[in-house]
Design a protein around this motif. Sequence first.
Motif, mmCIF file in Angstrom:
data_model
loop_
_atom_site.group_PDB
_atom_site.id
_atom_site.type_symbol
_atom_site.label_atom_id
_atom_site.label_comp_id
_atom_site.label_asym_id
_atom_site.label_seq_id
_atom_site.Cartn_x
_atom_site.Cartn_y
_atom_site.Cartn_z
ATOM 1 N N UNK A 14 30.310 44.848 43.192
ATOM 2 C CA UNK A 14 30.494 46.107 43.907
ATOM 3 C C UNK A 14 30.565 45.905 45.415
ATOM 4 N N UNK A 15 29.928 44.869 45.922
ATOM 5 C CA UNK A 15 29.941 44.621 47.364
ATOM 6 C C UNK A 15 31.176 43.852 47.812
ATOM 7 N N UNK A 16 31.999 43.432 46.849
ATOM 8 C CA UNK A 16 33.202 42.672 47.171
ATOM 9 C C UNK A 16 34.429 43.464 46.739
ATOM 10 N N UNK A 17 35.013 44.296 47.646
ATOM 11 C CA UNK A 17 36.133 45.165 47.262
ATOM 12 C C UNK A 17 37.337 44.405 46.732
ATOM 13 N N UNK A 18 37.488 43.145 47.144
ATOM 14 C CA UNK A 18 38.662 42.374 46.720
ATOM 15 C C UNK A 18 38.419 41.579 45.450
ATOM 16 N N UNK A 19 37.279 41.804 44.817
ATOM 17 C CA UNK A 19 36.964 41.047 43.605
ATOM 18 C C UNK A 19 37.995 41.328 42.521
ATOM 19 N N UNK A 20 38.470 40.289 41.880
ATOM 20 C CA UNK A 20 39.461 40.403 40.808
ATOM 21 C C UNK A 20 39.032 39.502 39.667
ATOM 22 N N UNK A 21 38.706 40.102 38.535
ATOM 23 C CA UNK A 21 38.198 39.313 37.409
ATOM 24 C C UNK A 21 39.233 38.355 36.858
ATOM 25 N N UNK A 22 40.498 38.632 37.130
ATOM 26 C CA UNK A 22 41.533 37.735 36.614
ATOM 27 C C UNK A 22 41.626 36.440 37.409
ATOM 28 N N UNK A 23 41.090 36.421 38.650
ATOM 29 C CA UNK A 23 41.147 35.201 39.463
ATOM 30 C C UNK A 23 39.763 34.611 39.704
ATOM 31 N N UNK A 24 38.731 35.482 39.860
ATOM 32 C CA UNK A 24 37.367 35.000 40.044
ATOM 33 C C UNK A 24 36.765 34.738 38.674
ATOM 34 N N UNK A 25 36.821 33.489 38.238
ATOM 35 C CA UNK A 25 36.501 33.173 36.854
ATOM 36 C C UNK A 25 35.035 32.867 36.610
ATOM 37 N N UNK A 26 34.141 33.293 37.501
ATOM 38 C CA UNK A 26 32.723 33.106 37.236
ATOM 39 C C UNK A 26 32.338 33.889 35.998
ATOM 40 N N UNK A 27 31.449 33.336 35.212
ATOM 41 C CA UNK A 27 31.031 34.027 34.003
ATOM 42 C C UNK A 27 30.034 35.121 34.354
ATOM 43 N N UNK A 28 30.351 36.335 33.973
ATOM 44 C CA UNK A 28 29.480 37.475 34.216
ATOM 45 C C UNK A 28 29.000 37.991 32.871
ATOM 46 N N UNK A 29 27.717 37.905 32.623
ATOM 47 C CA UNK A 29 27.128 38.372 31.377
ATOM 48 C C UNK A 29 26.261 39.582 31.695
ATOM 49 N N UNK A 30 26.500 40.691 30.985
ATOM 50 C CA UNK A 30 25.728 41.921 31.180
ATOM 51 C C UNK A 30 25.240 42.420 29.829
ATOM 52 N N UNK A 31 24.290 43.338 29.880
ATOM 53 C CA UNK A 31 23.786 43.958 28.663
ATOM 54 C C UNK A 31 24.440 45.326 28.486
ATOM 55 N N UNK A 32 24.819 45.651 27.253
ATOM 56 C CA UNK A 32 25.407 46.948 26.928
ATOM 57 C C UNK A 32 24.275 47.948 26.693
#
Length: 569
Positions: A14-32
């Motif tokens: 949220x603090x990175x307006x230019x974040x793009x999941x298609x290019x920033x390939x860090x693994x992000x794991x969240x809970x549903x």
Amino acid sequence: MQTSVTPDAISTVLSNPSFDSSSDRSEIVVQVVDLKPIGNRYTFSANDGKTKVKAMFTASLTPEIISGKIQNLGLIRLIDFTVNDISSKSTKYFLVTKCEAVGSVLDSEINLDSKSGEEEAREPKKQKLEHSPVSPLNDVVSTGITLKPKQEFVAKSASQIMSEQRGNAAPAARMAMTRRVHPLVSLNPYQGNWTIKVRVTNKGVMRNYKNARGEGCVFNVELTDEEGTQIQATMFNDAARKFFDRFQLGKVYYISRGSLKLANKQFKTVQNDYEMTLNENSEVEEASSEEMFIPETKFNFVPIEELGLYVNQKELIDLIGVVQSVSPTMSIRRRTDNEMIPKRDITLADESRKTVVVSLWNDLATGIGQELLDMADQSPVIAIKSLKVGDFQGVSLSTISRSNVVINPESPEAKKLKSWFDSEGKEISMSSIGSGMSPSAKNGSRSLYTDRVLLSHITSNPSLFEEKPVFFSTRAYISFIKPDQTMWYQACKTCNKKVTEALDSGYWCEGCQRKYEECSLRYIMAVKVTDSSGETWISSFNDEAEKILGCSADELNKLKSEVRKQNPT
């Protein structure tokens, strides 16, 4: 199998307006958390242990949820998603287009702030990897989740490879590489740049107009993406002339640099809150070299017995029914240009035990119509999208230029209807929805039964009453009358308006501006009514209440007074 989330992942995104999941390939794991169905999609809250954000799965992930792969309180790895605004508010939400379950369902929400010292002692210390300051999500954290650093072992840099690919690619392919394709459901008027990949599922004719601002031309297309979401795009003047020949029915395009606004309910032809406008600077490129997708046709079926509500309205309807009969092709002379056009009538029935006649025109009459005639003895099920409801013979349906007919569709509604017809429907005597109705008068009046609907149609559609009153009839029985309600009011015998007791004696009527010695009682009674689809409360006024109770309000008041005298307790 992972057992925890990526700390601070949400706040970092949220603090990175230019974040793009298609290019920033860090693994992000969240809970549903708080998984809930909304239409054919599911909403949830993405939880990283410290921060939660509203999120939505696209329709393509619904089977994963239904099958149990994705569950409430489970862990998922976000592979592809976008960050969008909620209307004009500053609130953000994630639209998840691709993910995978990475852990079993937990017993409760993860809350990293509330861990005990003992739990923290059991965790290994955090380690850091040297990396460029692209995103703190590249850190290796202590929760057992290793975030992948940028891969640098290739001979050529990613930018070099992308540059070479773009240089050799067609314009449409370059657009796909340089911009992330957004699903239509993610678009809103407050977004900046976006690119969509859509198929033209309907193309209108070029129309000329003349108004107070001058003359011009306009045409529109209906666009559908891979999920079946639709939107109408409109082009005026230079844009209309530029794109009219470029847009071809059935072809797939990449579109960008358009604008969105709230759809005008009077003119919208698809189920979408927004409509798109393309100008001469918009980009439209055909995706000719790519694998074509076939968008799912979405229907919003109306039961035959509820068609009365749509008679002579601008709203188009979708219908599904079993073919009962098919007429030969006939030729009708069109009034506007005296041209002879083909027409064919088919009769459809559904589980409401009602039938209706649908008129197929032009190519649908000679093409699909002939196919239906050849297989009429098999009683096929057909689904028709975008039908106009008229009042010929009470209720009649007609196809228009953008109508779509599907024979024996592979849908739950079609299978259920066919099963009903084979087991009992074919032996049942059906009646026409227009039977017993007199033809419409020249003043536009219709039979009362033309507008008959089930109670659920009214109670489940509160927006029906937003712009203007809706008139309808229903058939139901009275299930309850409140015994302690004020069932009548004191009314003027002249104008029937409410009166108040005068200071000395008699009654004062504000409407007549005079005093009367006597008044009458008039009903205003609340009753609960019920039919096969549900129940609701309605207000019954004097004349109708007298028919229900069989006596006037004065007579009922007198009867109540006599009962009280006989039973003072």
